[in-house]
Design an enzyme around this catalytic site. Structure first.
Site, PDB file in Angstrom:
ATOM      1  CB  SER A 192       8.832   7.211  -2.805  1.00  7.02           C
ATOM      2  OG  SER A 192       8.045   7.135  -1.636  1.00  7.02           O
ATOM      3  N   GLY A 202       7.447  -1.538  -3.515  1.00  8.44           N
ATOM      4  CA  GLY A 202       7.357  -0.864  -2.233  1.00  8.44           C
ATOM      5  C   GLY A 202       6.254   0.182  -2.215  1.00  8.44           C
ATOM      6  CG  HIS A 203       6.170   2.805   1.139  1.00  4.65           C
ATOM      7  ND1 HIS A 203       7.153   2.017   1.682  1.00  4.65           N
ATOM      8  CD2 HIS A 203       6.616   4.085   1.235  1.00  4.65           C
ATOM      9  CE1 HIS A 203       8.150   2.788   2.087  1.00  4.65           C
ATOM     10  NE2 HIS A 203       7.850   4.042   1.820  1.00  4.65           N
ATOM     11  CG  ASN A 204       4.273   6.274  -1.023  1.00  4.32           C
ATOM     12  OD1 ASN A 204       3.129   5.944  -0.711  1.00  4.32           O
ATOM     13  ND2 ASN A 204       5.081   6.893  -0.189  1.00  4.32           N
ATOM     14  CG  ASN A 211      -2.067  -0.891   1.144  1.00  2.40           C
ATOM     15  OD1 ASN A 211      -2.600  -1.121   0.063  1.00  2.40           O
ATOM     16  ND2 ASN A 211      -2.492  -1.431   2.271  1.00  2.40           N
TER      17      ASN A 211
END
Length: 363
Positions: free
Chosen positions: A278, A258-260, A237
């Site tokens: 990110s 990974g996230h973002n 998420n």
């Protein structure tokens, strides 16, 4: 189900010659093909295989002499490898999942299922979930609260999709895919040694040892149309905004996001590729097997990274990259060749040193 040579040729938009009423039961490699098989010999290098098998029918390369190869019929597609996509779609027998709702499935009363949705044994569909028409939710799958899945999705066995994920139409998830786990995001009360190292690239400074505190993932995952996720993939998420995957993108097995992370349209991420938090990956990017993308960088449109490549800084659009750390592929190959020559070069230098030393002593 069986098909005639003419039926398959018509479905592929290909030409067929010989006895086009012959029936094809399955596809096979040339050396393994029997009389009822379609031998896939779409390159001259497979001609020898035809003589080792018992094929009467083959899909061949352009201008192949099918009669000289001892065949009774042949199919000639304009683009053989692309024809494989259509042929395998025709011959795919599927997974044998029964239609309808299995009595052991658990479906919350507040979930919404479109027309002709199938739900397999022991699957769970949570409150507020919306499943599009024609979708198949396989055995032991989990669909979380308020998740939306578009039409004609196909979730193989043991796929897990967490709360609030949004997925477009024609989605495919292979066994064991996991979508919507919490991101790997932790922080310390005071500046940590890790933060110092990121700034200094080495010096940990005077940071003291501290416990890690979770930064919760309040974002979700948004996936476009026509996306396929391979076996064992894991997608985190977003922390605040959603992690995003664009239309038409395909993941091989064991890919990690990974996230973002943002992945563009029509990308290919091969086995065990990983994209750290990110980072932004553009459209039509190919990441080879076991390649990695560092966090907080941007990979431009059309980039191709060979297997094992580690992308540690921004990559402009259209580059072809290889190695660790990544450089342009042609330069990496030249560097590798030079490295292989180093032992010989060192021996030559040692011989020169000896020769010079003898020359000086002789003087």
């Amino acid at each position: 189900m069986t098909y005639t040579v003419s039926e398959i040729a018509k479905a592929l938009g290909a030409e067929a010659f010989g006895d086009t009423d012959l029936v094809i039961a399955r596809a096979a490699e040339p050396q393994d093909a029997g009389p009822d098989d379609l031998a896939l010999a779409m390159d001259p290098k497979y001609a020898d295989g035809l003589s080792k098998g018992r094929a009467q029918i083959a899909m061949l390369w352009p201008d192949a002499d099918w009669q000289a190869l001892g065949l009774k019929a042949a199919i000639f597609p304009s683009r053989p490898r692309y024809a494989m996509a259509g042929l395998t779609r025709i011959l795919d027998k599927g997974q044998g999942f029964a239609p309808g709702i299995h009595p052991t499935a658990v479906i919350d009363d507040a979930a919404q299922l479109g027309a002709n949705v199938s739900v397999g044994p022991l699957a769970i569909i949570s409150a507020g979930a919306r499943i599009g028409a024609g979708s198949v939710i396989g055995p032991h799958c989990f669909v979380g609260v308020d998740t939306t899945i578009g039409e004609n999705a196909f979730l193989r066995e043991q796929v897990s999709i967490a709360a609030r994920v949004t997925i477009g139409a024609n989605f495919i998830a292979q066994p064991g895919a996991r979508i919507g786990g919490d991101g790997f995001s932790f922080v310390t009360a005071e500046q940590s040694a890790v933060e110092n190292v990121r700034t200094t690239l080495g010096d940990q400074g005077g940071a003291k040892a501290q416990p890690w505190t979770r930064i919760h993932s309040v974002g979700a995952v948004t996936i476009g149309d026509d996306v396929e996720i391979g076996m064992g993939c894991t997608i985190d998420n977003g922390t605040i905004r959603d992690t995003r995957i664009g239309d038409g993108t395909k993941f091989d097995n064991q890919v990690q996001l990974g996230h973002n992370v943002i992945i563009g349209r029509n990308c290919l991420l091969c086995g065990q590729a990983g994209v750290a938090g990110s980072s932004v990956v553009g459209d039509n990017v190919v990441l080879g097997g076991q390649s990695g993308v560092s966090d907080n960088i941007t990979i431009g449109d059309g980039v191709i990274a060979g297997g094992g490549t580690k992308l540690m800084s921004n990559v402009p659009a259209g580059r072809t990259m290889l190695g660790y750390p990544a450089t342009q592929m042609d330069r990496q190959v030249e560097s590798y060749k030079a490295m292989r020559r180093l032992p010989h070069l060192l021996r030559d230098v040692a011989d020169l040193k000896k020769a010079v030393s003898k020359s000086i002593k002789g003087d």
